[in-house]
Design an enzyme around this catalytic site. Structure first.
Site, PDB file in Angstrom:
ATOM      1  N   ARG A  84      87.384 122.301   9.850  1.00 17.88           N
ATOM      2  CA  ARG A  84      86.944 121.372   8.434  1.00 17.88           C
ATOM      3  C   ARG A  84      87.309 121.972   7.161  1.00 17.88           C
ATOM      4  O   ARG A  84      87.419 123.198   6.924  1.00 17.88           O
ATOM      5  CB  ARG A  84      85.353 121.091   8.676  1.00 17.88           C
ATOM      6  N   HIS A 181      94.051 123.227  20.765  1.00 17.84           N
ATOM      7  CA  HIS A 181      92.626 122.756  21.109  1.00 17.84           C
ATOM      8  C   HIS A 181      92.654 122.499  22.525  1.00 17.84           C
ATOM      9  O   HIS A 181      92.317 121.429  23.150  1.00 17.84           O
ATOM     10  CB  HIS A 181      92.458 121.517  20.365  1.00 17.84           C
ATOM     11  N   ASP A 251      79.262 125.670  18.637  1.00 19.45           N
ATOM     12  CA  ASP A 251      80.534 125.099  17.811  1.00 19.45           C
ATOM     13  C   ASP A 251      80.590 125.740  16.636  1.00 19.45           C
ATOM     14  O   ASP A 251      80.310 125.158  15.513  1.00 19.45           O
ATOM     15  CB  ASP A 251      80.071 123.556  17.491  1.00 19.45           C
ATOM     16  N   GLU A 311      89.432 128.319  19.805  1.00 21.28           N
ATOM     17  CA  GLU A 311      90.557 127.908  18.825  1.00 21.28           C
ATOM     18  C   GLU A 311      90.929 128.996  17.978  1.00 21.28           C
ATOM     19  O   GLU A 311      90.107 129.079  16.757  1.00 21.28           O
ATOM     20  CB  GLU A 311      90.221 126.514  18.272  1.00 21.28           C
TER      21      GLU A 311
HETATM   22  C1  G6D Z   1      83.665 118.326  17.022  1.00 21.73           C
HETATM   23  O1  G6D Z   1      82.621 119.990  15.668  1.00 21.73           O
HETATM   24  C2  G6D Z   1      83.591 119.874  16.890  1.00 21.73           C
HETATM   25  C3  G6D Z   1      84.943 120.432  16.645  1.00 21.73           C
HETATM   26  O2  G6D Z   1      84.713 121.671  16.407  1.00 21.73           O
HETATM   27  C4  G6D Z   1      85.835 120.056  17.802  1.00 21.73           C
HETATM   28  O3  G6D Z   1      86.937 120.495  17.592  1.00 21.73           O
HETATM   29  C5  G6D Z   1      85.906 118.571  18.007  1.00 21.73           C
HETATM   30  O4  G6D Z   1      84.392 118.141  18.239  1.00 21.73           O
HETATM   31  C6  G6D Z   1      86.507 118.176  19.163  1.00 21.73           C
HETATM   32  O5  G6D Z   1      84.142 117.829  16.317  1.00 21.73           O
END
Ligand code: G6D
Length: 346
Positions: A84, A181, A251, A311
């Protein structure tokens, strides 16, 4: 030299371009498969300790499901910038650039028209597959004309290499912090989710995030928290301890130290993936929210924590935090990054 064998086939037509699927086999029972759209890795095939060869990635069941995935980014190349960017704002000297905002007021994963949503030119080389693209600002909303090369290749000892290269062919600065990803589930039966998985992450700290998952600039020590993966931890148990704190899953961006960023292993079948990176960040995402109607792999319905995304990147929103690293690619300069996945079986 690896005795690779490349095969290719058109798997869908009547699109902006024919959807091409490439498979690169390294001659040892290991193979990766990818698409020209999004430079998407749809499978990495490897044996387990019983010689069963299976895909260790999670992805959509149908190849055209990968088109315009703005939710999961299964297998996608991510860029110009992974993660982000606060406010979608990039300041450089006396210039301010507004980037595409695809998550509220912020930019996620390079915006809607990022690498994941692009058609790439593919070259088959003796090294492996090379994806190339000349990206102008009007294509993805980022400043600067960027010439990008992504290479997927097998190395010695069943190492899978991802190499990113970009040159800013303009007089305008831009940003470059790409990643992949891919989601791992090392079980042959994907319905087992992350059972039997252990994970270690070489990080003493992770980033504090605000309500919009934007780094505050503060670092949090992992010691005595459910975020401590300095020693190998059972993933299912750690997820359970996180839920005790009313946290739905991982996350989080980790500040990794040293080239070995993470190690994921499956106790049951002996598969190991060790991730090496030349950058200081690793976002650990445990696929916390899913839509039940989504079918993955051989047709199973997707469920939370069915796989894990790791990632490698420079710490997110680094353009707003000088101590996070430098993701600016000034005019007429170039940069390259490499991620290595060391695949083995014990
Ligand atoms: C959500 O917050 C997560 C991200 O980190 C991820 O890459 C995405 O889903 C697939 O937005």
């Amino acid at each position: 030299m690896v005795n690779q064998v490349i095969t290719r086939k058109e798997i869908a037509s009547n699109l902006e371009r024919p959807l091409m699927q490439y498979t690169v086999n390294n001659g040892n029972g290991y193979a990766f498969t990818c698409l020209n759209y999004g430079a998407t890795l749809t499978s990495i095939m490897m044996p387990d300790r019983n010689g069963i060869i299976d895909n260790i990635l999670l992805g959509f069941n149908g190849p055209t499901d990968f088109l315009n995935d703005q939710t999961y980014f299964f297998g996608k190349a991510i860029g110009r910038v992974g993660g982000r960017i606060k406010g979608g704002l990039f300041h450089y000297k006396n210039q301010e650039f507004l980037l595409p905002r695809n998550e509220g007021d912020n930019t996620l994963h390079g915006g809607v028209n990022g690498f994941h949503h692009m058609w790439w030119d593919v070259s088959e080389t003796e090294k492996g597959l090379t994806f190339t693209k000349v990206i102008n600002p009007e294509m993805d909303g980022f400043p600067g004309k960027l010439e990008v090369t992504i290479t997927y290749r097998w190395g010695e000892n069943n190492q899978f290499h991802v190499e990113f290269y970009a040159i800013n062919k303009s007089d305008t600065p831009t940003l470059f912090n790409p990643t992949t990803h891919i989601y791992f589930n090392l079980n042959n039966d994907k319905l087992k989710g992350l059972n039997n998985h252990k994970l270690s992450i070489s990080a003493e700290q992770l980033l504090e995030l605000d309500q919009q998952q934007i780094p505050t600039g503060e670092f949090i020590n992992v010691t005595n928290t459910p975020f401590d993966f300095r020693k190998e931890q059972n993933l299912s148990e750690m997820l359970h301890s996180l839920k005790q704190l009313n946290i739905s899953g991982y996350d989080h961006p980790y500040h990794v130290t040293g080239p070995k960023a993470a190690r994921l292993s499956n106790l049951n079948n002996g598969r190991i993936v060790e991730i090496q990176s030349d950058r200081n960040g690793l976002v650990f995402y445990s696929l916390n929210k899913t839509h039940p109607h989504i079918k993955v792999n051989e047709g199973n319905h997707l469920f939370p924590h069915m796989a894990v995304a790791l990632e490698p990147q420079t710490l997110p929103d680094a353009n707003h935090h000088p101590d996070f690293g430098d993701i600016v690619l000034p005019a007429n300069t170039e940069k390259k990054y490499e991620i290595t996945y060391k695949l083995s079986v014990i």
